[in-house]
Design a protein around this motif. Structure first.
Motif: not given
Length: 145
Positions: A108-137
């Motif tokens: 966050v500290s590094k990102a705030m030097k380059r931008a005014e906002w940011g986000r982390f990637d989502v990774q849903i903790a599930s073995r279901q392939p559908t939910l892995r696809l949802v997190s990618q989308m």
């Protein structure tokens, strides 16, 4: 390093709080402040938060300023209540059922030097392939917008 306040709206999150507390305590470096804003929980959330802050985190061991407050229910109301109490230079809004990467504060500290906002990637903790696809989308949509 930016001073980061993490703001967490809470409503009946007793099942998620132990993992949340553990995750935040393992962050390296630590956030300056964590504000939990309860929106009227009727489970053990409030008792768990108070116990954690008052009993499990003795004053001499605190590296994080943990706070709890209450507001009316509603994610935006709770986040605004927490933001009003925040003392950090950066506000990080977090769902109670979310785990941050252990290097989140540095990222966050590094990102705030380059931008005014940011986000982390989502990774849903599930073995279901559908939910892995949802997190990618979700991640693709966030990157595009």
């Amino acid at each position: 390093m930016a001073k980061v306040s993490i703001i967490i709206p809470v409503l009946n999150e007793a099942d998620n709080l132990p993992l949340l507390f553990d995750n935040i305590n393992r962050l390296n470096p630590k956030p300056q402040q964590v504000i939990l804003v309860d929106g009227g929980s009727n489970d053990d959330s409030i008792a768990m938060i108070r116990s954690f802050i008052n009993e499990l985190m003795p004053d001499n061991d605190r590296k994080i300023d943990w706070q709890m407050t209450e507001s009316k229910a509603g994610r935006a109301l709770q986040m605004n209540t927490g933001a009003a109490l925040a003392t950090g230079e950066v506000l990080l809004f977090l769902h109670a059922d979310t785990q941050l990467p252990l290097h989140a504060i540095d990222s966050v500290s590094k990102a705030m030097k380059r931008a005014e906002w940011g986000r982390f990637d989502v990774q849903i903790a599930s073995r279901q392939p559908t939910l892995r696809l949802v997190s990618q989308m979700i991640n693709w949509r966030s990157r595009l917008s």
